[in-house]
Design a protein around this motif. Structure first.
Motif, PDB file in Angstrom:
ATOM      1  N   LYS A  12      -1.358   2.485   7.299  1.00  0.00           N
ATOM      2  CA  LYS A  12      -0.976   3.846   7.484  1.00  0.00           C
ATOM      3  C   LYS A  12      -0.007   4.290   6.351  1.00  0.00           C
ATOM      4  CE  LYS A  12       0.477   6.580  11.408  1.00  0.00           C
ATOM      5  NZ  LYS A  12       0.859   6.707  12.761  1.00  0.00           N
ATOM      6  N   ASP A  13       0.029   5.311   5.473  1.00  0.00           N
ATOM      7  CA  ASP A  13       0.758   5.465   4.332  1.00  0.00           C
ATOM      8  C   ASP A  13       2.074   6.087   4.959  1.00  0.00           C
ATOM      9  OD1 ASP A  13       1.423   5.926   1.518  1.00  0.00           O
ATOM     10  OD2 ASP A  13       1.446   8.199   2.228  1.00  0.00           O
ATOM     11  N   ARG A  14       3.164   5.521   4.411  1.00  0.00           N
ATOM     12  CA  ARG A  14       4.484   5.995   4.926  1.00  0.00           C
ATOM     13  C   ARG A  14       4.891   7.537   4.828  1.00  0.00           C
ATOM     14  NH1 ARG A  14       9.219   1.617   4.261  1.00  0.00           N
ATOM     15  NH2 ARG A  14       8.997   1.079   6.464  1.00  0.00           N
ATOM     16  N   VAL A  58      -4.625   4.509   4.207  1.00  0.00           N
ATOM     17  CA  VAL A  58      -4.482   4.095   2.612  1.00  0.00           C
ATOM     18  C   VAL A  58      -4.892   2.596   2.405  1.00  0.00           C
ATOM     19  CG1 VAL A  58      -2.976   5.835   1.670  1.00  0.00           C
ATOM     20  CG2 VAL A  58      -2.267   3.998   2.487  1.00  0.00           C
ATOM     21  N   HIS A  98      -4.652  -0.834   0.070  1.00  0.00           N
ATOM     22  CA  HIS A  98      -3.374  -1.139  -1.045  1.00  0.00           C
ATOM     23  C   HIS A  98      -3.858  -2.697  -1.527  1.00  0.00           C
ATOM     24  CE1 HIS A  98       0.219  -1.194  -3.191  1.00  0.00           C
ATOM     25  NE2 HIS A  98       0.610  -2.488  -2.514  1.00  0.00           N
ATOM     26  N   SER A 140       4.044  -2.624  -0.973  1.00  0.00           N
ATOM     27  CA  SER A 140       4.309  -1.527  -0.452  1.00  0.00           C
ATOM     28  C   SER A 140       4.304  -1.481   1.257  1.00  0.00           C
ATOM     29  CB  SER A 140       3.587  -0.225  -0.791  1.00  0.00           C
ATOM     30  OG  SER A 140       4.071   0.002  -2.085  1.00  0.00           O
ATOM     31  N   PHE A 157       3.737  -0.570   4.831  1.00  0.00           N
ATOM     32  CA  PHE A 157       2.892   0.704   5.741  1.00  0.00           C
ATOM     33  C   PHE A 157       3.779   1.161   7.014  1.00  0.00           C
ATOM     34  CE2 PHE A 157      -0.807  -2.080   4.183  1.00  0.00           C
ATOM     35  CZ  PHE A 157      -1.259  -1.063   3.328  1.00  0.00           C
TER      36      PHE A 157
END
Ligand SMILES: Nc1nc2c(ncn2[C@@H]2O[C@H](COP(=O)(O)OP(=O)(O)OP(=O)(O)O)[C@@H](O)[C@H]2O)c(=O)[nH]1
Ligand SMILES: [Mg+2]
Length: 474
Positions: free
Chosen positions: A410-412, A418, A420, A443, A445
């Protein structure tokens, strides 16, 4: 000896070994390594395992012998309980959040009921209970462990080296000049100088904290309680700083007046060691049977060559502090009885599964020297790549006609799903120029939607449990 005697002896021996069912587990790691997340997940996995049987590599669970688990009130009532339910509520709430950075000590006790498997032990008891004690504490305090093996002068020498590095110059040059300008060998009246020393110590702490905030940095130059004082807030024992004049460091301090600044600072440093650090490690770490060291290798890889070297040296010092040899100073102080040590790289949910082995291999090389020292002393040492609470799932995509293993989460920012690819994780130690070329981005999540009564998603927590406590479920 008759066969009956031999059999009885064997059964007695196994019974004694099998009945040693209390495990004190030390969860070790620098701040942010994932200790609190790990403890939360470990408790959650044990509490849910009798119902969900999800721990495939944890033998008592896989064999269906783990019948019940519960969180118990720890008998050491003077230590706050680990806030497991608070952590779970926050992780599984409407707006899930990670447990906050730890600011004090807490302790958990978990009791696991199981069917005995050993045929000798079974003759005496069909069911038994394993009791696991776990301590949580701020990672910053761990930085004090190597200080126990140092004199004030040795600590000052280590600080001179640390503060002379180019990247710290902008942060430390002012306080360095202020400290070196002090006439530290002159006799002073401690009561009237105390205020001045306190002000310098405060400025020293602030300069190093500023550096630490901007860079992923852990160092012995900033004692743990300077960062999080706990109950020692405002105490004079925290008001010391290193002597940084190399000419003074090369002097024999035996001839320096007893009431000079050097001696006052040395007294405070020794008090800190004897009355703050030593009781802490004595109370919490001297009775430890098993230990896990968590290392956030992903953030090491992201933070560059200099930070890597710093962290490597700090980990070596820490594991040296924990090494268990006869000649070791920690053993002399506490005689720890650790027989199994697991060094785990945490948060591997940020890395595609086909690169977990590379990440583990990189970490193994980073801790090779320290691991070798510990293993040499007859302690069973293992390494693993784990995630206490997984925020992703593995996916395979195509890139330039090639299959590419990625992680999906889950994109922040947007909360959308998303995919990655973090880049290629190195398997081995890199030179400075290779570090500069490293293109890596782990990155994080957002926490996925989780259910409070179900097992938390994880990576290899079952293997961790089997290694650390599996043998207690005989
Ligand atoms: N993706 C992922 N992130 C994690 C995991 N465990 C911890 N984290 C992240 O790392 C941060 C620090 O984890 P903590 O468990 O609080 O670390 P700690 O070692 O207890 O740190 P201190 O309490 O400051 O000593 C968390 O806030 C999360 O953002 C994990 O398994 N996966
Ligand atoms: Mg914590």
């Amino acid at each position: 000896m008759s066969w009956l005697d031999a059999t009885l002896k064997k059964s007695q021996h196994l019974l004694e070994r099998g009945l040693d069912r209390n495990v004190r587990l030390a969860v070790t790691g620098l701040s942010g390594a994932g200790k609190t997340g790990f403890i939360t997940s470990l408790i959650n996995q044990l509490l849910t395992a009798p119902t969900y049987h999800q721990l495939t590599f944890f033998k008592p669970n896989a064999d269906g012998r783990l019948t019940a688990s519960k969180l118990a009130q720890h008998p050491e009532l003077h230590i706050p309980g680990f806030d497991y339910h608070g952590a779970i509520d926050r992780l599984t709430g409407n707006n899930p959040v990670w447990p906050a950075s730890t600011r004090g000590v807490s302790q958990a006790q978990i009791k696991c009921r199981f069917h005995v498997s050993n045929k000798w032990v079974k003759k005496v008891q069909a069911d038994s209970t394993v009791t696991i004690d776990i301590i949580d504490y701020p990672g910053e305090w761990l930085l004090d462990l190597p200080l126990l093996g140092m004199s004030f002068k040795e600590w000052c020498q280590a600080c001179v080296k640390y503060l002379s590095s180019e990247r710290r110059e902008a942060f430390c040059s002012r306080i360095k000049s202020e400290i070196t300008a002090l006439d530290v060998t002159q006799a002073v009246d401690e009561t009237s100088t105390s205020n001045q020393l306190g002000v310098v110590a405060k400025k020293y702490t602030e300069a190093l904290l500023k550096y630490r905030e901007q860079h992923n940095d852990f160092s012995l130059a900033l004692p743990g309680r300077f960062i999080l004082p706990g109950e020692f807030e405002g105490a004079p024992t925290l008001e010391f700083f290193p002597i940084l004049n190399e000419d003074i460091l090369s002097l024999d301090w035996g001839t320096v007046p007893a009431n000079s600044i050097i001696k006052v600072l040395e007294k405070r440093f020794n008090y800190y060691k004897n009355e703050v650090i030593r009781p802490f490690f004595d109370e919490y770490f001297s009775k430890v049977d098993r230990q896990i060291v968590l290392i956030d290798t992903c953030s090491v890889l992201e933070s560059g060559y200099d930070s890597y070297i710093d962290l490597k040296q700090t980990i070596e010092k820490l594991l040296d502090g924990y090494s268990y040899g006869r000649s070791n100073w920690l053993k002399r102080l506490f005689s720890p009885s650790i027989d199994k040590l697991l060094i785990a790289t945490s948060k591997v949910d940020l890395v595609p599964p086909d690169q977990h082995a590379a990440l583990e291999s990189f970490m193994q090389k980073m801790v090779a020297q320290a691991r070798n020292n510990v293993g040499y002393e007859g302690v069973d040492v293992e390494t693993m790549a784990i995630s206490a609470i997984s925020t992703s799932e593995p996916v395979i995509t195509e890139h330039d006609g090639q299959k590419l293993h990625c992680v999906k989460g889950k994109d922040r920012g947007s909360g959308n799903s998303v995919i990655h690819y973090p880049g290629k994780v190195p398997e081995t130690i890199l030179s400075r120029s290779q570090w500069n070329q490293l293109e890596i981005d782990f990155s994080p999540f957002d926490i996925p939607e989780l259910n409070a009564d179900e097992p938390l998603p994880h990576i290899r927590m079952d293997k961790v449990l089997q290694y650390l406590i599996g043998d207690k479920f005989l």
